[in-house]
Motif scaffolding. Structure first.
Motif, short mmCIF file in Angstrom:
data_model
loop_
_atom_site.label_atom_id
_atom_site.label_comp_id
_atom_site.label_asym_id
_atom_site.label_seq_id
_atom_site.Cartn_x
_atom_site.Cartn_y
_atom_site.Cartn_z
N MET A 183 -21.20 7.77 -14.38
CA MET A 183 -19.84 7.61 -13.88
C MET A 183 -18.86 8.26 -14.85
SD MET A 183 -20.35 6.00 -11.12
CE MET A 183 -22.01 5.59 -10.56
N GLY A 184 -18.17 9.28 -14.41
CA GLY A 184 -17.19 9.95 -15.24
C GLY A 184 -17.80 11.06 -16.09
N GLY A 185 -16.97 12.04 -16.41
CA GLY A 185 -17.40 13.13 -17.26
C GLY A 185 -16.82 12.99 -18.64
N ARG A 186 -17.67 13.09 -19.65
CA ARG A 186 -17.14 13.03 -21.02
C ARG A 186 -16.34 14.28 -21.32
NH1 ARG A 186 -19.79 11.10 -26.76
NH2 ARG A 186 -17.99 11.71 -28.01
N ILE A 187 -15.21 14.09 -22.00
CA ILE A 187 -14.29 15.19 -22.29
C ILE A 187 -14.62 15.78 -23.66
CG2 ILE A 187 -11.87 15.84 -22.61
CD1 ILE A 187 -11.16 13.37 -20.87
N TYR A 188 -14.83 17.09 -23.68
CA TYR A 188 -15.07 17.81 -24.92
C TYR A 188 -13.98 18.86 -25.12
CZ TYR A 188 -19.76 15.80 -24.99
OH TYR A 188 -20.83 14.92 -25.01
N GLU A 210 -8.97 13.14 -32.42
CA GLU A 210 -8.88 14.55 -32.80
C GLU A 210 -10.21 15.24 -32.51
OE1 GLU A 210 -7.88 17.42 -36.64
OE2 GLU A 210 -7.89 15.24 -36.87
N GLY A 211 -10.15 16.34 -31.77
CA GLY A 211 -11.35 17.07 -31.43
C GLY A 211 -12.22 16.38 -30.40
N TYR A 212 -11.70 15.27 -29.82
CA TYR A 212 -12.46 14.49 -28.82
C TYR A 212 -13.81 14.04 -29.36
CZ TYR A 212 -8.98 16.06 -25.42
OH TYR A 212 -7.81 16.29 -24.74
N LEU A 213 -13.86 13.68 -30.64
CA LEU A 213 -15.13 13.24 -31.23
C LEU A 213 -15.54 11.86 -30.73
CD1 LEU A 213 -14.83 14.48 -34.91
CD2 LEU A 213 -16.20 15.45 -33.08
N ASP A 214 -14.58 10.99 -30.48
CA ASP A 214 -14.90 9.67 -29.95
C ASP A 214 -15.07 9.76 -28.44
OD1 ASP A 214 -14.76 8.44 -32.43
OD2 ASP A 214 -12.60 8.08 -32.27
N PRO A 215 -15.90 8.89 -27.87
CA PRO A 215 -16.12 8.93 -26.42
C PRO A 215 -14.82 8.79 -25.63
CG PRO A 215 -17.77 7.55 -27.48
CD PRO A 215 -16.76 7.88 -28.54
N PHE A 216 -14.57 9.74 -24.75
CA PHE A 216 -13.34 9.78 -23.96
C PHE A 216 -13.70 10.42 -22.62
CE2 PHE A 216 -8.79 11.42 -23.49
CZ PHE A 216 -8.26 10.15 -23.24
N TYR A 217 -13.40 9.73 -21.52
CA TYR A 217 -13.92 10.12 -20.22
C TYR A 217 -12.83 10.31 -19.19
CZ TYR A 217 -18.39 8.63 -22.15
OH TYR A 217 -19.50 8.50 -22.94
N TYR A 218 -13.13 11.20 -18.25
CA TYR A 218 -12.33 11.37 -17.04
C TYR A 218 -13.12 10.77 -15.90
CZ TYR A 218 -9.58 13.68 -13.38
OH TYR A 218 -8.78 13.93 -12.28
N TYR A 241 -28.72 1.75 -16.17
CA TYR A 241 -28.17 2.64 -17.19
C TYR A 241 -27.61 1.80 -18.33
CZ TYR A 241 -25.19 6.03 -19.53
OH TYR A 241 -24.60 6.83 -20.48
N LYS A 242 -27.99 2.17 -19.51
CA LYS A 242 -27.49 1.48 -20.69
C LYS A 242 -26.85 2.51 -21.62
CE LYS A 242 -28.85 -1.55 -24.52
NZ LYS A 242 -29.96 -2.25 -25.19
N GLN A 243 -25.61 2.28 -21.93
CA GLN A 243 -24.88 3.18 -22.82
C GLN A 243 -25.51 3.19 -24.21
OE1 GLN A 243 -22.12 5.23 -22.33
NE2 GLN A 243 -22.47 5.90 -24.42
N VAL A 244 -25.82 4.39 -24.71
CA VAL A 244 -26.35 4.51 -26.06
C VAL A 244 -25.24 4.18 -27.06
CG1 VAL A 244 -27.34 6.07 -27.76
CG2 VAL A 244 -28.03 6.23 -25.36
N ASP A 245 -25.51 3.23 -27.92
CA ASP A 245 -24.48 2.80 -28.86
C ASP A 245 -25.10 2.71 -30.25
OD1 ASP A 245 -22.13 1.93 -29.94
OD2 ASP A 245 -22.37 -0.15 -29.32
N ALA A 248 -25.37 5.72 -36.19
CA ALA A 248 -25.94 6.85 -36.94
C ALA A 248 -26.01 8.09 -36.06
CB ALA A 248 -27.32 6.49 -37.48
N THR A 249 -26.40 7.92 -34.81
CA THR A 249 -26.47 9.05 -33.89
C THR A 249 -25.08 9.61 -33.62
OG1 THR A 249 -28.44 8.15 -32.82
CG2 THR A 249 -27.18 9.77 -31.57
N ARG A 250 -24.10 8.74 -33.43
CA ARG A 250 -22.72 9.19 -33.21
C ARG A 250 -22.22 10.00 -34.40
NH1 ARG A 250 -17.40 8.16 -34.08
NH2 ARG A 250 -17.87 6.69 -35.74
N GLN A 251 -22.51 9.52 -35.61
CA GLN A 251 -22.06 10.23 -36.80
C GLN A 251 -22.75 11.59 -36.92
OE1 GLN A 251 -22.81 7.57 -40.08
NE2 GLN A 251 -21.16 6.16 -39.51
N THR A 252 -24.04 11.62 -36.63
CA THR A 252 -24.79 12.87 -36.70
C THR A 252 -24.27 13.89 -35.70
OG1 THR A 252 -26.78 11.68 -37.42
CG2 THR A 252 -27.09 13.90 -36.55
N LEU A 253 -24.07 13.46 -34.46
CA LEU A 253 -23.57 14.36 -33.43
C LEU A 253 -22.16 14.84 -33.74
CD1 LEU A 253 -24.91 12.56 -30.22
CD2 LEU A 253 -25.78 14.66 -31.27
N GLY A 254 -21.35 13.97 -34.33
CA GLY A 254 -20.00 14.37 -34.71
C GLY A 254 -20.02 15.50 -35.72
N ALA A 255 -20.89 15.38 -36.72
CA ALA A 255 -21.00 16.44 -37.72
C ALA A 255 -21.52 17.74 -37.10
CB ALA A 255 -21.93 15.98 -38.85
#
Length: 334
Positions: A183-188, A210-218, A241-245, A248-255
């Motif tokens: 449901m919804g598209g993540r904004i990049y 900034e940079g849409y690093l945090d989850p943000f959806y339309y 469906y279970k949201q991945v939370d 460590a993964t969020r930090q890695t993907l952000g980098a």
């Protein structure tokens, strides 16, 4: 996983792949891919499933993937391994579907929506008719097919949702067909979806950063939870469906995202702030990109920083291989 090419020249509204991979294609020779597959087959007897991680296997056209699949069959690798990959509904013709069936491929079909109004609004390079054609061919040749949908993209209304649901009922799940939907598209950053979101300033959920690093959806026309409830109430089946939370993964993907955007200072700053497990995962990728881009001093700073953090943690045994890698890389900078 194995990769046969890099690049994507499509313009789907939400997708960041063209920015990450580049819009021009770089192909591996089919012979090189076969050598890699044969090495895997000989070295790792337990590996039986191979996912080809190209953005979509059948772009920019069928020439490269058709040649590759023919060589997979000729080498007998289809008798050893089960292959799967992502595909667009177009190009996808009868001869290609038959070739996929001969090779025993499983198809992950990126459809996004089954409503033309939504597909057009989001610049999908295919239409409903193309989706119906590819689904018919998958059924005709008994191809295992997963249909991927995103409810709530720009242009989505309850009328388009109902239209997609009607099509899903027409093509119900069975032993060879299944659906995955979100449901919804993540904004990049840099995507058409980000420009639509900034222009409309509505149907937005999550925390803009900034940079849409945090989850943000339309998500249109309702919130993701309300839309999910509507879809599930109107389908004879639903998808758990279970949201991945995982922090460590969020930090890695952000980098990794900052590296892919070549925002070197921001990537290094992010690296210095994230937790040790995430640092150890993304260090190699960050170092190689920094050094190849001439950012030698920054590469040395992150290397010294990670070495200090590992020693301070007292977990040298746990990170012994990482310590060897850091010392090897820093020796190259001398």
């Amino acid at each position: 996983p194995i990769r046969t090419k890099r690049g994507c020249n499509r313009t789907c509204s939400y997708c960041v792949e063209p920015s990450i991979e580049g819009r021009h294609f770089i192909f591996k020779k089919p012979e090189t891919v076969i050598q890699e597959l044969e090495f895997i087959a000989k070295t790792y007897d337990q590996v039986r499933n191979i996912f080809i991680v190209d953005t979509e296997l059948n772009i920019p056209d069928l020439a490269h993937c058709r040649a590759l699949i023919k060589k997979i069959i000729a080498a007998g690798l289809h008798e050893r391994c089960q292959f799967s990959s992502q595909f667009l509904p177009k190009p996808f013709d009868t001869a290609f579907a038959e070739l996929l069936a001969t090779a025993g491929f499983s198809v992950v079909l990126t459809c996004d929506s089954l409503a033309d109004d939504v597909l057009k609004k989001n610049l999908a390079p295919f239409c409903e008719k193309d989706i119906e054609n590819s689904l018919a061919l998958c059924s005709r040749f008994s191809l295992n097919c997963t249909i991927c949908l995103i409810f709530g993209l720009p242009g989505e209304t309850y009328e388009t949702v109902d239209h997609t649901l009607q099509k899903m009922r027409h093509y119900p799940m069975n032993d060879l067909r299944r659906y995955e939907y979100t449901m919804g598209g993540r904004i990049y950053q840099g995507t058409l979806l980000s420009r639509i979101a900034e222009k409309e300033n509505r149907h937005l959920y999550g925390q803009k950063s900034e940079g849409y690093l945090d989850p943000f959806y339309y998500c249109s026309p309702e919130s993701p939870l309300k839309l999910k409830k509507y879809v599930e109430n109107n389908l004879p089946f639903s998808m758990a469906y279970k949201q991945v939370d995982n922090e460590a993964t969020r930090q890695t993907l952000g980098a990794a995202y900052l590296v892919d955007q070549k925002r070197w200072a921001a990537a290094a700053d992010w690296f210095l702030k994230i937790d040790l497990p995430a640092k150890t995962v993304v260090y190699d990728y960050l170092f190689r990109n920094l050094s190849s881009s001439g950012k030698i001093n920054t590469a040395k700073i992150i290397s010294d920083h990670l070495l200090d953090r590992i020693l301070e943690s007292g977990r040298q045994d746990q990170y012994s291989e990482q310590l060897l890698l850091i010392r090897f890389y820093t020796s190259l900078l001398q």
